[in-house]
Scaffold this motif. Sequence first.
Motif, PDB file in Angstrom:
ATOM      1  N   ILE A  64       0.780  19.789  -3.605  1.00 20.56           N
ATOM      2  CA  ILE A  64      -0.854  18.721  -3.419  1.00 20.56           C
ATOM      3  C   ILE A  64      -0.952  18.577  -2.534  1.00 20.56           C
ATOM      4  N   GLY A  65       0.737  17.839  -2.527  1.00 22.19           N
ATOM      5  CA  GLY A  65       0.710  16.896  -0.625  1.00 22.19           C
ATOM      6  C   GLY A  65       0.218  17.935   0.194  1.00 22.19           C
ATOM      7  N   ALA A  66       0.717  19.453   0.348  1.00 24.89           N
ATOM      8  CA  ALA A  66       0.364  19.857   1.427  1.00 24.89           C
ATOM      9  C   ALA A  66      -0.961  20.377   1.659  1.00 24.89           C
ATOM     10  N   PHE A  67      -1.540  20.554   0.575  1.00 24.50           N
ATOM     11  CA  PHE A  67      -3.361  20.284   1.119  1.00 24.50           C
ATOM     12  C   PHE A  67      -3.737  19.169   1.544  1.00 24.50           C
ATOM     13  N   GLY A  68      -3.219  17.993   1.324  1.00 26.95           N
ATOM     14  CA  GLY A  68      -3.257  16.720   1.768  1.00 26.95           C
ATOM     15  C   GLY A  68      -3.219  16.217   2.942  1.00 26.95           C
ATOM     16  N   ASN A  69      -2.162  17.098   3.134  1.00 29.38           N
ATOM     17  CA  ASN A  69      -2.030  16.785   4.467  1.00 29.38           C
ATOM     18  C   ASN A  69      -2.341  17.944   5.621  1.00 29.38           C
ATOM     19  N   MET A  70      -2.667  19.074   5.417  1.00 36.16           N
ATOM     20  CA  MET A  70      -2.636  19.963   6.060  1.00 36.16           C
ATOM     21  C   MET A  70      -4.684  19.791   5.898  1.00 36.16           C
ATOM     22  N   PHE A  71      -5.710  19.484   4.893  1.00 35.03           N
ATOM     23  CA  PHE A  71      -6.298  18.793   4.898  1.00 35.03           C
ATOM     24  C   PHE A  71      -6.713  17.788   5.432  1.00 35.03           C
ATOM     25  N   ALA A  72      -6.440  17.105   6.415  1.00 39.95           N
ATOM     26  CA  ALA A  72      -5.973  15.117   6.298  1.00 39.95           C
ATOM     27  C   ALA A  72      -6.785  14.450   6.489  1.00 39.95           C
ATOM     28  N   TRP A  98      -0.444  16.486  15.916  1.00 37.10           N
ATOM     29  CA  TRP A  98      -0.038  17.876  14.841  1.00 37.10           C
ATOM     30  C   TRP A  98       0.517  17.988  13.387  1.00 37.10           C
ATOM     31  N   PHE A  99       1.244  16.540  13.687  1.00 35.78           N
ATOM     32  CA  PHE A  99       2.275  16.604  12.795  1.00 35.78           C
ATOM     33  C   PHE A  99       2.178  16.571  11.249  1.00 35.78           C
ATOM     34  N   HIS A 100       0.755  16.195  11.416  1.00 31.85           N
ATOM     35  CA  HIS A 100       0.217  16.650   9.478  1.00 31.85           C
ATOM     36  C   HIS A 100       0.350  17.758   9.369  1.00 31.85           C
ATOM     37  N   TRP A 101       0.141  19.204  10.354  1.00 29.23           N
ATOM     38  CA  TRP A 101      -0.132  19.895   9.670  1.00 29.23           C
ATOM     39  C   TRP A 101       1.918  20.775   9.262  1.00 29.23           C
ATOM     40  N   VAL A 102       2.596  19.946  10.124  1.00 30.61           N
ATOM     41  CA  VAL A 102       4.450  20.243  10.083  1.00 30.61           C
ATOM     42  C   VAL A 102       4.736  19.563   8.249  1.00 30.61           C
ATOM     43  N   THR A 103       4.067  18.534   7.912  1.00 34.02           N
ATOM     44  CA  THR A 103       4.651  17.790   6.879  1.00 34.02           C
ATOM     45  C   THR A 103       3.784  18.576   6.102  1.00 34.02           C
ATOM     46  N   GLY A 104       2.670  19.681   5.840  1.00 33.09           N
ATOM     47  CA  GLY A 104       2.259  19.880   5.539  1.00 33.09           C
ATOM     48  C   GLY A 104       2.645  21.347   5.107  1.00 33.09           C
ATOM     49  N   ALA A 105       3.226  22.155   6.215  1.00 31.83           N
ATOM     50  CA  ALA A 105       3.654  23.076   5.903  1.00 31.83           C
ATOM     51  C   ALA A 105       4.969  22.841   5.526  1.00 31.83           C
ATOM     52  N   LEU A 141      17.090  25.161  -6.283  1.00 32.12           N
ATOM     53  CA  LEU A 141      18.097  24.597  -5.675  1.00 32.12           C
ATOM     54  C   LEU A 141      17.547  23.853  -3.717  1.00 32.12           C
ATOM     55  N   TRP A 142      17.413  25.130  -3.327  1.00 33.84           N
ATOM     56  CA  TRP A 142      16.942  24.369  -1.638  1.00 33.84           C
ATOM     57  C   TRP A 142      15.590  23.956  -1.442  1.00 33.84           C
ATOM     58  N   GLY A 143      14.442  24.507  -2.438  1.00 36.62           N
ATOM     59  CA  GLY A 143      13.662  23.768  -2.280  1.00 36.62           C
ATOM     60  C   GLY A 143      13.856  22.072  -3.097  1.00 36.62           C
ATOM     61  N   ALA A 144      14.763  22.135  -3.786  1.00 32.63           N
ATOM     62  CA  ALA A 144      14.979  20.505  -4.269  1.00 32.63           C
ATOM     63  C   ALA A 144      15.604  19.677  -3.550  1.00 32.63           C
ATOM     64  N   VAL A 145      16.445  20.896  -2.276  1.00 32.03           N
ATOM     65  CA  VAL A 145      16.670  20.171  -0.999  1.00 32.03           C
ATOM     66  C   VAL A 145      16.082  19.611  -0.309  1.00 32.03           C
ATOM     67  N   LEU A 146      15.215  20.520   0.277  1.00 31.39           N
ATOM     68  CA  LEU A 146      14.115  20.112   1.078  1.00 31.39           C
ATOM     69  C   LEU A 146      12.948  19.268   0.777  1.00 31.39           C
ATOM     70  N   GLY A 147      12.824  19.405  -0.367  1.00 32.85           N
ATOM     71  CA  GLY A 147      11.990  17.929  -0.845  1.00 32.85           C
ATOM     72  C   GLY A 147      12.372  16.647  -0.960  1.00 32.85           C
ATOM     73  N   SER A 148      13.954  17.316  -1.167  1.00 36.28           N
ATOM     74  CA  SER A 148      14.307  15.208  -0.784  1.00 36.28           C
ATOM     75  C   SER A 148      14.509  14.819   0.356  1.00 36.28           C
ATOM     76  N   SER A 149      14.210  16.457   1.467  1.00 33.54           N
ATOM     77  CA  SER A 149      14.231  15.706   2.910  1.00 33.54           C
ATOM     78  C   SER A 149      13.181  15.191   2.950  1.00 33.54           C
ATOM     79  N   VAL A 150      11.913  15.702   2.944  1.00 30.57           N
ATOM     80  CA  VAL A 150      10.975  15.219   2.725  1.00 30.57           C
ATOM     81  C   VAL A 150      10.532  14.121   2.385  1.00 30.57           C
TER      82      VAL A 150
END
Length: 115
Positions: free
Chosen positions: A20-28, A44-51, A66-75
């Motif tokens: 949902i966050g990706a959709f909200g950022n890509m179609f900000a 253009w940074f909202h596209w990076v965040t969404g991706a 596990l890596w998805g959770a780590v990436l999500g933590s970073s975001v």
Amino acid sequence: MSRLNWLSALNWLLAAFFAIGAFGNMFASETILADYQRWGYPDWFHWVTGAVELATSLILLTRFRLWGAVLGSSVMASAVATVVYHGEYGHAVPPLVVLGLCLTAAALFARQGRR
């Protein structure tokens, strides 16, 4: 309910949140675009965040969750840092909650992997 079922539910919840966050950022909306501008990010940074959020969501649904959770933590840590840096402390609460959930999921995924 067993821990595995709770962990699975948490994983799906996080995957849905990041999708949902990706959709909200890509179609900000104009409001979101104004937030990014106020925070000093390029147009253009909202596209990076969404991706990155979309990647997080998809990775959480694989055996590499596990890596998805780590990436999500970073975001979420980046989101917290952004709003705190700009003095928007009230806006830090939701990403802090999700950061806590991502870190919890990562710890539990790592523990599962060691069994």
